[in-house]
Enzyme design. Sequence first.
Site, PDB file in Angstrom:
ATOM      1  N   ASN A   1      62.927  59.858  35.705  1.00 43.47           N
ATOM      2  CA  ASN A   1      62.388  59.199  34.508  1.00 43.47           C
ATOM      3  C   ASN A   1      60.867  59.302  34.451  1.00 43.47           C
ATOM      4  O   ASN A   1      60.182  59.066  35.450  1.00 43.47           O
ATOM      5  CB  ASN A   1      62.791  57.724  34.512  1.00 43.47           C
ATOM      6  CG  ASN A   1      64.293  57.560  34.403  1.00 43.47           C
ATOM      7  OD1 ASN A   1      64.857  57.653  33.323  1.00 43.47           O
ATOM      8  ND2 ASN A   1      64.950  57.343  35.539  1.00 43.47           N
TER       9      ASN A   1
ATOM     10  N   GLU B   1      75.361  56.992  28.578  1.00 39.73           N
ATOM     11  CA  GLU B   1      75.104  56.231  29.806  1.00 39.73           C
ATOM     12  C   GLU B   1      75.717  54.844  29.677  1.00 39.73           C
ATOM     13  O   GLU B   1      76.011  54.374  28.585  1.00 39.73           O
ATOM     14  CB  GLU B   1      73.609  56.151  30.127  1.00 39.73           C
ATOM     15  CG  GLU B   1      72.770  55.368  29.155  1.00 39.73           C
ATOM     16  CD  GLU B   1      71.308  55.283  29.609  1.00 39.73           C
ATOM     17  OE1 GLU B   1      71.038  55.530  30.790  1.00 39.73           O
ATOM     18  OE2 GLU B   1      70.472  54.972  28.767  1.00 39.73           O
TER      19      GLU B   1
ATOM     20  N   ASP C   1      65.866  59.954  26.605  1.00 37.76           N
ATOM     21  CA  ASP C   1      66.531  58.790  27.182  1.00 37.76           C
ATOM     22  C   ASP C   1      66.649  57.661  26.155  1.00 37.76           C
ATOM     23  O   ASP C   1      65.863  57.588  25.208  1.00 37.76           O
ATOM     24  CB  ASP C   1      65.696  58.321  28.386  1.00 37.76           C
ATOM     25  CG  ASP C   1      66.538  57.593  29.418  1.00 37.76           C
ATOM     26  OD1 ASP C   1      67.715  57.332  29.143  1.00 37.76           O
ATOM     27  OD2 ASP C   1      65.989  57.298  30.504  1.00 37.76           O
TER      28      ASP C   1
ATOM     29  N   GLU D   1      63.629  62.723  32.190  1.00 35.81           N
ATOM     30  CA  GLU D   1      64.141  61.849  31.135  1.00 35.81           C
ATOM     31  C   GLU D   1      62.958  61.101  30.537  1.00 35.81           C
ATOM     32  O   GLU D   1      62.200  60.451  31.252  1.00 35.81           O
ATOM     33  CB  GLU D   1      65.157  60.857  31.706  1.00 35.81           C
ATOM     34  CG  GLU D   1      66.412  61.536  32.211  1.00 35.81           C
ATOM     35  CD  GLU D   1      67.523  60.525  32.530  1.00 35.81           C
ATOM     36  OE1 GLU D   1      67.319  59.302  32.315  1.00 35.81           O
ATOM     37  OE2 GLU D   1      68.586  60.963  33.005  1.00 35.81           O
TER      38      GLU D   1
ATOM     39  N   GLU E   1      71.047  61.059  38.460  1.00 38.38           N
ATOM     40  CA  GLU E   1      69.800  60.463  37.996  1.00 38.38           C
ATOM     41  C   GLU E   1      69.163  59.707  39.156  1.00 38.38           C
ATOM     42  O   GLU E   1      69.826  58.886  39.804  1.00 38.38           O
ATOM     43  CB  GLU E   1      70.025  59.501  36.815  1.00 38.38           C
ATOM     44  CG  GLU E   1      68.685  58.904  36.344  1.00 38.38           C
ATOM     45  CD  GLU E   1      68.784  57.996  35.123  1.00 38.38           C
ATOM     46  OE1 GLU E   1      69.914  57.743  34.652  1.00 38.38           O
ATOM     47  OE2 GLU E   1      67.730  57.543  34.653  1.00 38.38           O
TER      48      GLU E   1
END
Length: 780
Positions: free
Chosen positions: A592, A711, A654, A624, A534
């Site tokens: 993201n 996560e 997410d 995400e 990520e």
Amino acid sequence: MPATPPPSRDRPPALLLSAAAALVAVLATAELVTDVAGLTAAGGAVAAGIGGAVLRRQVPLRAVEERGLWRWVGHAAVAVAVGLALEALVDLVLRGDAAAWARGAPLTVAAVVAVLCAYQGLLSWNRFRTSASHPADWVNAAGSVLCTLALGAYLLDASSLVTDGPGWAVEGHVVRLAALVVLAVTTVVVTVVGGLLDDPRAWVLAAGLLAMSAVEVVTAPLATGAAVAPAPVLPVVLSWTALTLVAAGSGAVRPPILRGHFASSQVVTVCALLAILTGVGVLVAYALHPGDWLLVPVLAAVGVLGGCVRMFRTIHELAFVASTRKEARTDPLTGVPNRRAMLETVDRFATSRTGAALLVIDLDRFKDVNDRYGHAAGDVVITTISGRLQHRLAGTGLLARFGGDEFAVVIDDPDLARASAVAAALREAVREPIEITGRVVRLEASIGVASTAFGDHRDGELLRWADTAMYAAKRSGGGVRVYDEDADARERAELALADELRVMLTTDDERFGGLELHYQPQLDCTDGAVVGMEALVRWAHPERGLLPPVAFIDLAEQTGSMFALTERVLAQATRQAARWQAEGRDLAVAVNLSTSCLEHPRLLATLDHVLADAGLRPEHLVVEITETTLMHDPRHAVAVTRDIADRGIGLSIDDYGAGYSSLTYLNELPAGELKLDRSFTARLTSDDRTRAIVSGTLDLAHHLGLRLIAEGVEDTATSEELRRMGCDRAQGFLHSRPMPADAADAWLRERDVLTAAGARVLPAPGVVRGPVLPTQVTAP
Ligand code: C2E
Ligand code: CA
Ligand code: CA
């Protein structure tokens, strides 16, 4: 600013004026030597005529505010010239009784006209920029002359200087004297009140007028009793001629820059006051020591009346000024003071010994009322609220309307507790229901409170504090908020940072640092293989160091820089992903996307562009998107995510579970992955309910054909539990913190070595690993 007259052409023709003066001198000498009366007057007429011509020609060269004055002084000179010419005719042509009767009369009439012209000139100067002179000013002038006349006559009477036989010689002296005195006094008043103290011309004129008055006083007794009196007229003729020439010559004197104010009514009012005082003085004196001339009290009384007319006019003007001032300071809709008046009051209160508190009140969602019920209804609401606030204040503070739906209240007491209590009471008053056109509306208010007790409040700080507090209250959903200096400082620092971010993103200015991506590995739960990274953004700020996303992501979103930021993140992340692909690593990189990015019209084009630029296949990029972002505008989100998925780009939901999402939409979204929110992961091993939710989520995800990634995995127990429950992937500090690209490379190489050794890669229990710490190998 007065226009500065052009200097070179402003000089009066000095030669011409000197020649005129010389001519008068020669003719006066000739008159004395030859005894032919009227020669001086003839010369004076010519000289005054020249003076008048010079004055009139120069009018256009004067500063604008002086032109009226000089035009009228020019008229005065011409009047004197005509008077002297007639005087010369009387002496040269008429003989005997006729001459005796007429002598002095033309000059007297001309002198009065000249003085009136000069008076009008002074008025027009005095009234410049305000208004034209008013008839009352003239009544005032006449009154002043009459009062002075009365004074002169009373003094003559008292000194038993009675009649002078035929002719108007003595009467002429008295009338001219009165006119000169009034003009001299007016000049002095204009000079003093009108801010002309440093103008030499004003003093020359006043001195000249007083000197001439003296000439009239000295020569008057000489005329008494003489049937024909040519000699005493000579100085008078000379003095009037001289005054005209001096007036014409004073153009050579450069006026100082006009700094003072234009006194307008003040000057005439002072003059009227002087006239009234003189008249009343004469009346009192006459009452105490009555004389023979009944004319004296009559003149004085009429003069006082004239002065009074002017006084009434002044009072009227003042009342008018007061009412316009009030109009300019009140809000027309509610009748309470307006912003301007309030700011003055706040200033006065704040600088007073006790200090003050200020409330700024803003109605929430008032725009809705206007939009829904119309502006007339909006006005009704404003007046109603204004009335309620005033009623609730009951004199404890001063209410003003700042415009729109904003009010302010100033309290002459800096005590914060009291000000906050008042604010709370006012808020309650606003919240009471209001009925408009048969419907009941409820409004809310945001109120900011500030006090002079906070410190240095000069330069409008008090208002700024109250405003800031009001906006803070508004942001937090309404209510009362007291100004908080620290919060204000923080906010200002944030705004400055947001500005730097914007500049950095738009100009690439290196003084503001640059964006850096840190990568956090995502591991397969079953075999521990690294399957993704990520990308998490940081801002390498030149002064503040490496800033985490919390320090600037929201600012970027608020100030409209978010898309520019995301474009850079996407470009860097795809290049890095392409590099890893080139090294033979099968890693997808996740980026993201925020709400504004999802709604940005260039999003799809940008995705295509960065992929093409980096030479990366779409399936190696994952976006995400948080649950909250997707639910912001679900229809649009479904459409855009479909377009994204159609390209082959992966989609991960997410922070799943942290927000509120509708299962209907979840089903429609083309997502491949649910990313379980950190808060669930953290409580997984300690809380049974959480465990149940996670287990349910896993079932749901797998049922919908989605992968689940947890996560925030920080310890082995959680990691083990997740694996047992069937979770697909894990990401967290247990494996590694997010790390810069080169550190991520090193970390990956290390893993390669361990994997090649045939180890199953799992970290030690309970140990939170940093980015470059080696991961422990457990035997299979
Ligand atoms: P996120 O998307 O939920 O990213 C994961 C965050 O959790 C990261 O914080 C990461 O450092 C942190 N984290 C990872 N593992 C653990 C763990 O085991 N325990 C704990 N307590 N935290 C862990 P980071 O890097 O500070 O990022 C914070 C948030 O900023 C991200 O939350 C994401 O919403 C946002 N963000 C970061 N980069 C970007 C970006 O490029 N674009 C956008 N729109 N948002 C970004
Ligand atoms: Ca994320
Ligand atoms: Ca997350």
